[in-house]
Design a protein around this motif. Sequence first.
Motif, short mmCIF file in Angstrom:
data_model
loop_
_atom_site.label_atom_id
_atom_site.label_comp_id
_atom_site.label_asym_id
_atom_site.label_seq_id
_atom_site.Cartn_x
_atom_site.Cartn_y
_atom_site.Cartn_z
N ALA A 145 0.83 -1.20 0.00
CA ALA A 145 0.00 0.00 0.00
C ALA A 145 0.87 1.25 0.00
O ALA A 145 0.61 2.20 -0.75
CB ALA A 145 -0.93 -0.01 1.21
N LEU A 146 1.91 1.25 0.82
CA LEU A 146 2.81 2.41 0.84
C LEU A 146 3.45 2.61 -0.53
O LEU A 146 3.57 3.74 -1.00
CB LEU A 146 3.89 2.21 1.91
CG LEU A 146 3.39 2.10 3.37
CD1 LEU A 146 4.58 1.87 4.30
CD2 LEU A 146 2.60 3.32 3.78
N SER A 147 3.85 1.52 -1.17
CA SER A 147 4.44 1.62 -2.51
C SER A 147 3.45 2.19 -3.52
O SER A 147 3.81 3.01 -4.37
CB SER A 147 4.94 0.25 -2.97
OG SER A 147 5.97 -0.22 -2.15
N ALA A 148 2.19 1.73 -3.43
CA ALA A 148 1.17 2.21 -4.34
C ALA A 148 0.90 3.70 -4.13
O ALA A 148 0.79 4.47 -5.09
CB ALA A 148 -0.12 1.41 -4.17
N PHE A 149 0.80 4.10 -2.87
CA PHE A 149 0.48 5.50 -2.57
C PHE A 149 1.67 6.41 -2.86
O PHE A 149 1.50 7.58 -3.25
CB PHE A 149 0.07 5.65 -1.11
CG PHE A 149 -1.13 4.83 -0.71
CD1 PHE A 149 -2.10 4.47 -1.63
CD2 PHE A 149 -1.29 4.41 0.61
CE1 PHE A 149 -3.21 3.71 -1.26
CE2 PHE A 149 -2.39 3.66 0.99
CZ PHE A 149 -3.35 3.31 0.06
N ASN A 150 2.89 5.92 -2.68
CA ASN A 150 4.09 6.75 -2.84
C ASN A 150 4.17 7.42 -4.20
O ASN A 150 4.69 8.54 -4.32
CB ASN A 150 5.35 5.92 -2.62
CG ASN A 150 5.71 5.76 -1.16
OD1 ASN A 150 5.21 6.49 -0.31
ND2 ASN A 150 6.56 4.79 -0.86
N ALA A 151 3.68 6.75 -5.22
CA ALA A 151 3.75 7.30 -6.57
C ALA A 151 3.01 8.63 -6.70
O ALA A 151 3.30 9.41 -7.61
CB ALA A 151 3.20 6.30 -7.58
N TYR A 152 2.09 8.89 -5.78
CA TYR A 152 1.28 10.11 -5.87
C TYR A 152 1.74 11.18 -4.89
O TYR A 152 1.03 12.15 -4.62
CB TYR A 152 -0.21 9.73 -5.71
CG TYR A 152 -0.56 8.66 -6.71
CD1 TYR A 152 -0.58 8.95 -8.07
CD2 TYR A 152 -0.73 7.34 -6.32
CE1 TYR A 152 -0.81 7.96 -9.02
CE2 TYR A 152 -0.97 6.34 -7.26
CZ TYR A 152 -1.00 6.65 -8.61
OH TYR A 152 -1.21 5.67 -9.52
N GLU A 153 2.94 10.99 -4.35
CA GLU A 153 3.67 11.99 -3.58
C GLU A 153 2.91 12.51 -2.36
O GLU A 153 2.82 13.71 -2.14
CB GLU A 153 4.06 13.15 -4.50
CG GLU A 153 4.90 12.70 -5.70
CD GLU A 153 5.19 13.82 -6.68
OE1 GLU A 153 6.19 14.53 -6.47
OE2 GLU A 153 4.43 13.98 -7.65
N PRO A 154 2.42 11.59 -1.53
CA PRO A 154 1.71 12.03 -0.32
C PRO A 154 2.65 12.24 0.85
O PRO A 154 3.83 11.89 0.82
CB PRO A 154 0.78 10.85 -0.04
CG PRO A 154 1.62 9.67 -0.41
CD PRO A 154 2.41 10.12 -1.63
N GLU A 155 2.10 12.79 1.92
CA GLU A 155 2.68 12.76 3.25
C GLU A 155 1.93 11.68 4.03
O GLU A 155 0.83 11.29 3.65
CB GLU A 155 2.55 14.12 3.95
CG GLU A 155 3.20 15.27 3.21
CD GLU A 155 4.72 15.20 3.23
OE1 GLU A 155 5.27 14.51 4.10
OE2 GLU A 155 5.34 15.84 2.36
#
Length: 425
Positions: A145-155
């Motif tokens: 999940a972290l890998s998936a979300f990381n692509a969208y540059e979140p905090e």
Amino acid sequence: MTNAPALASQSDARLDWPSLFATRSTRMKASEIRELLKLLDKPEVISFAGGIPDPALFPTEAFREGLNQALTGPAAGQALQYSVSEGYLPLREWLVERMKSLGVPCGVDNIIVTSGSQQALDYLGKLFLSPSDTALVTWPSYMGALSAFNAYEPEYDRLAPFSNREPGDYAKMAAEKGGVVKFAYMSADFANPSGETLSQAARERVLDLAEELDIAVIEDAAYQSLRYDGEEVATLLSLDIARCGSIEAARTIYCGSFSKTLAPGLRVGWVCASSKVISKLVLMKQASDLHSATLNQISINHVARSVFDVQIEKIVSVYRSRRDRMLQALEAHMPEGVTWTRPDGGMFVWVTLPEGMDGAELLAASLKHENVAFVPGKAFFADCSGANTLRLSFSCANESQIDEGVGRLGRAVRLVQGHKAEDLS
């Protein structure tokens, strides 16, 4: 001919690929689990690394029948043809009944079939996260999940249902980082990696927080069917619907998967949510891969309708025995100061080493001296903390491998502890 390599080298040097990549690409990291899975090909290594189902338990005969039916007669054309982005209708109809059994009244317009739940997480990150927006996640959290979300540059901020933090504190922290809180993500049942399950009270607190912040809730239910002990806890989505009256008013998005129950290789998962969310995911599906493989969906539909309950009963029996054996082995072989979770289901035991020990260092020593693999815990933390933790999976090891492997791992822990003591003396 002799100048070809030189010309190729000059051409490569002219193009600076990294300068062309989007900034988000810098947040894409190799999966430690994907790398560790390569060790499965080495017979001398006992692996507790991959959180994968035992292939010996796959319902292969049911899949053979399903594929045969899909590829014979008038249905063969449909199985090999383009299809709708929402997913194969009979499978979505079965999923509607499955969700109803979990306390979630819904219709086919509330279901989309995805290429595994991993694709669903990627789509949801794309749908909700603008750069600098905040995602609330557990500490630790599923690294996929972290890998998936990381692509969208979140905090990221820590989701802790029983902390003393006020909802306004989450919003303030998000604003200071240049965005707003968009969703809370968690695996509520037998979480990857911790193996822990959120109580109903904790789930209610998450929904309270989401209402206060007016954000979405993403419920990752990949392991929800794998309960070995205790009473079933209502899904977040069902609790949400009980509050608001219907799935159309619910803020919770349920991500399900057949990977841990039937087979992962066909890559079939689903999302159940308000039709407003599903309609956006359908547009993403159309732009991404048009639709999940029709043949795979038809096959999964056949297997789900014919053997789902029997399959769950079979794998629960086997995995429960392996879970019990691993807990017994940890009690027998781990030195004092090492602690671990005691999961009611799923595939994982989460181990905490004494302060000052590093899971990555232990892995290196374990592979070198004992031929035992596991996943260091640091990769499961959004802030890269948790160095003294690790994840063990019991799903693919038989009882003798568990006994032997945990014994070896205990020796590796003592070896690393001895070296630490020598360094301090």
